[in-house]
Design an enzyme around this catalytic site. Sequence first.
Site, PDB file in Angstrom:
ATOM      1  N   SER A   1     -14.432  26.802 -26.351  1.00 48.75           N
ATOM      2  CA  SER A   1     -14.638  25.563 -27.090  1.00 48.75           C
ATOM      3  C   SER A   1     -13.596  25.492 -28.193  1.00 48.75           C
ATOM      4  O   SER A   1     -13.208  26.514 -28.750  1.00 48.75           O
ATOM      5  CB  SER A   1     -16.039  25.567 -27.689  1.00 48.75           C
ATOM      6  OG  SER A   1     -16.082  24.691 -28.790  1.00 48.75           O
TER       7      SER A   1
ATOM      8  N   HIS B   1     -40.001  24.497  -7.940  1.00 55.60           N
ATOM      9  CA  HIS B   1     -40.170  23.656  -9.141  1.00 55.60           C
ATOM     10  C   HIS B   1     -39.503  24.286 -10.362  1.00 55.60           C
ATOM     11  O   HIS B   1     -39.937  24.051 -11.490  1.00 55.60           O
ATOM     12  CB  HIS B   1     -41.656  23.412  -9.462  1.00 55.60           C
ATOM     13  CG  HIS B   1     -42.479  23.054  -8.282  1.00 55.60           C
ATOM     14  ND1 HIS B   1     -42.705  21.749  -7.881  1.00 55.60           N
ATOM     15  CD2 HIS B   1     -43.108  23.833  -7.368  1.00 55.60           C
ATOM     16  CE1 HIS B   1     -43.458  21.753  -6.792  1.00 55.60           C
ATOM     17  NE2 HIS B   1     -43.710  22.992  -6.450  1.00 55.60           N
TER      18      HIS B   1
ATOM     19  N   TYR C   1      -8.863  -6.060  13.884  1.00 49.66           N
ATOM     20  CA  TYR C   1      -8.278  -5.582  12.628  1.00 49.66           C
ATOM     21  C   TYR C   1      -8.389  -6.644  11.540  1.00 49.66           C
ATOM     22  O   TYR C   1      -8.219  -7.839  11.791  1.00 49.66           O
ATOM     23  CB  TYR C   1      -6.792  -5.224  12.832  1.00 49.66           C
ATOM     24  CG  TYR C   1      -6.128  -4.807  11.529  1.00 49.66           C
ATOM     25  CD1 TYR C   1      -6.241  -3.502  11.053  1.00 49.66           C
ATOM     26  CD2 TYR C   1      -5.453  -5.734  10.745  1.00 49.66           C
ATOM     27  CE1 TYR C   1      -5.688  -3.134   9.838  1.00 49.66           C
ATOM     28  CE2 TYR C   1      -4.890  -5.369   9.521  1.00 49.66           C
ATOM     29  CZ  TYR C   1      -5.009  -4.071   9.081  1.00 49.66           C
ATOM     30  OH  TYR C   1      -4.459  -3.712   7.875  1.00 49.66           O
TER      31      TYR C   1
ATOM     32  N   LYS D   1     -18.332  30.254 -27.710  1.00 43.81           N
ATOM     33  CA  LYS D   1     -18.619  29.638 -26.416  1.00 43.81           C
ATOM     34  C   LYS D   1     -17.735  30.145 -25.280  1.00 43.81           C
ATOM     35  O   LYS D   1     -16.563  30.389 -25.436  1.00 43.81           O
ATOM     36  CB  LYS D   1     -18.441  28.114 -26.519  1.00 43.81           C
ATOM     37  CG  LYS D   1     -19.482  27.421 -27.366  1.00 43.81           C
ATOM     38  CD  LYS D   1     -20.815  27.250 -26.649  1.00 43.81           C
ATOM     39  CE  LYS D   1     -20.756  26.258 -25.550  1.00 43.81           C
ATOM     40  NZ  LYS D   1     -21.011  24.893 -25.928  1.00 43.81           N
TER      41      LYS D   1
ATOM     42  N   SER E   1       0.842  -1.212   0.000  1.00 44.79           N
ATOM     43  CA  SER E   1       0.000   0.000   0.000  1.00 44.79           C
ATOM     44  C   SER E   1       0.868   1.249   0.000  1.00 44.79           C
ATOM     45  O   SER E   1       0.376   2.354   0.207  1.00 44.79           O
ATOM     46  CB  SER E   1      -0.915   0.002   1.227  1.00 44.79           C
ATOM     47  OG  SER E   1      -0.136  -0.116   2.399  1.00 44.79           O
TER      48      SER E   1
ATOM     49  N   GLN F   1      -6.955  -1.845   5.010  1.00 47.33           N
ATOM     50  CA  GLN F   1      -5.922  -1.111   4.276  1.00 47.33           C
ATOM     51  C   GLN F   1      -6.537  -0.318   3.113  1.00 47.33           C
ATOM     52  O   GLN F   1      -5.995   0.700   2.686  1.00 47.33           O
ATOM     53  CB  GLN F   1      -4.887  -2.103   3.749  1.00 47.33           C
ATOM     54  CG  GLN F   1      -3.785  -1.486   2.944  1.00 47.33           C
ATOM     55  CD  GLN F   1      -2.641  -2.461   2.754  1.00 47.33           C
ATOM     56  OE1 GLN F   1      -1.940  -2.785   3.703  1.00 47.33           O
ATOM     57  NE2 GLN F   1      -2.459  -2.956   1.547  1.00 47.33           N
TER      58      GLN F   1
ATOM     59  N   GLU G   1     -19.159  23.144 -13.332  1.00 47.14           N
ATOM     60  CA  GLU G   1     -19.522  21.815 -13.873  1.00 47.14           C
ATOM     61  C   GLU G   1     -18.655  20.717 -13.256  1.00 47.14           C
ATOM     62  O   GLU G   1     -19.135  19.659 -12.866  1.00 47.14           O
ATOM     63  CB  GLU G   1     -19.336  21.785 -15.396  1.00 47.14           C
ATOM     64  CG  GLU G   1     -20.392  22.545 -16.161  1.00 47.14           C
ATOM     65  CD  GLU G   1     -20.068  22.555 -17.650  1.00 47.14           C
ATOM     66  OE1 GLU G   1     -20.778  21.903 -18.400  1.00 47.14           O
ATOM     67  OE2 GLU G   1     -19.077  23.202 -18.056  1.00 47.14           O
TER      68      GLU G   1
HETATM   69  N1  ARG Z   1      -0.827  -1.268   5.853  1.00 48.59           N
HETATM   70  C1  ARG Z   1      -1.696  -1.757   6.868  1.00 48.59           C
HETATM   71  C2  ARG Z   1      -3.042  -1.011   6.792  1.00 48.59           C
HETATM   72  O1  ARG Z   1      -3.071   0.005   6.200  1.00 48.59           O
HETATM   73  C3  ARG Z   1      -1.089  -1.546   8.212  1.00 48.59           C
HETATM   74  C4  ARG Z   1      -1.597  -2.493   9.234  1.00 48.59           C
HETATM   75  C5  ARG Z   1      -1.123  -3.866   8.918  1.00 48.59           C
HETATM   76  N2  ARG Z   1      -1.475  -4.763   9.938  1.00 48.59           N
HETATM   77  C6  ARG Z   1      -1.401  -6.091   9.772  1.00 48.59           C
HETATM   78  N3  ARG Z   1      -1.773  -6.816  10.748  1.00 48.59           N
HETATM   79  N4  ARG Z   1      -1.005  -6.601   8.621  1.00 48.59           N
HETATM   80  O2  ARG Z   1      -4.033  -1.436   7.303  1.00 48.59           O
END
Ligand code: ARG
Length: 461
Positions: A278, A157, A318, A284, A24, A323, A291
């Site tokens: 345009s 309306h 967790y 234009k 990540s 992630q 927009e």
């Molecule tokens: N990159 C992970 C996240 O954003 C960090 C936590 C990772 N924890 C784990 N137990 N692999 O969630």
Amino acid sequence: MSEKPWDGRFEEKTDAAVEAFTSSIDIDRRLYTHDIDGSIAHCRMLAKAAIITGTEAETLIDGLEKIRGEIAGGHFAFSDRLEDIHMHIEDRLAAHVGNVSRKLHTARSRNDQVALDERLYLRDAVRKIIQGLVDLRKILVEMADQHIHVVMPGYTHLQRAQPVLFSHHLMAYYEMFSRDTRRFEDGLKRTNVMPLGAAALAGTTYPIDRFYTAGLLGFPEICENSMDAVSDRDFIMEFLASASICMVHFSRFSEELVMWSSSEFKFIELSDGFSTGSSIMPQKKNPDVPELVRGKTGRVFGALISLLTLMKSLPMAYNRDMQEDKGPLFDAVDTLTACLDIYTRMLPKIKINGEQMESALSTGYINATDMADYLVCRGMPFREAHGCVGRAVSYGLSHGKELHEMTLPELRSFSGLIEEDIFPALTNRQMIDRRQSFGGTATENVRAAIDRARQRVADEE
Ligand code: ARG
């Protein structure tokens, strides 16, 4: 730490495709400065609790600051092999300070670390967004003050309904953005709670002092339950919900600016610097900025839906799914911040075409309600007055005349209660200034609303 921190338990190396898939770093590298702030506070706490020595803490902190400089300066090598920002920083710390770097992660897990980083990041981002909203509201108040004499049709309306002050219309947006400000402030209370010290999920056996760390990081509260601390992303969902509502307001405003700048309305003209042309049609001048703001609204709604979907079936505590929360979060923050910025630049440069707005009041029987009110004041029940004016409108439609264009005898053919004083009662100015009920469009009301808002914005700055 050139190999994985979990190598002890594994016999095979991680497959390169898995490294790429689970990485990540391209997204969470943005958290580096918050990650370093969190690690520094954690080091100080570890030293205070005598879990590491003071000298070790100073060495670690020096190393962390060097890394901050390296990343900020753009000379830091990122790689999928190290998965995320937390592991990159820890790995690099070993290069700077050697073996003592391995003590940094004592009494901590990436699970509480990432939750901490996100809260620190969002706390900063929301404070900037709130400041942006205050600036935007200030601009709306000044525009409303500057154009206090401009009258326009108010619509329901999208049909002309009753005359209003243009300032009253602008101040409606001021109210929306004020509620947004309050919503972000309120959400901030739940973001500003420290998860660190929950460790992986169950807390830790080390004698840590979470309140001390919280004090160092400016958190007024800490998460009460370690399992909730690492698995809670309510603060992100709540932020995205507030951001989505704020984008609804931007989108509605943008829709009006697009309509108002069309040849059909011509109520406003966007400045050249905030329009584009345009490539094929030389005449234009397009309202691309509103927009695009209207269009970008979808990204923020999408981020909210992503987070809600991401979280809805996760068992405690967790899970790696989480992630995926950062991409939508960062994108929503960037989008909202960019919209705030471009609006505060664009609005003061808009040319208001007051004459055109006023002339849109001259047709459409916009004074019909006021003619009914006139009859009610002279004793006719409202429903009867409604019918009587309806007949006058129908007559006008077939004779090509507005109510105020009819002669007194014509008007009296609908009710003998009508006298010469009907004509001033049907002028825009009188129609507007008679609407003195609190919150109504009478000039003195709008002036008072502007004064209150100006005071309020000054207090918030
Ligand atoms: N990159 C992970 C996240 O954003 C960090 C936590 C990772 N924890 C784990 N137990 N692999 O969630």
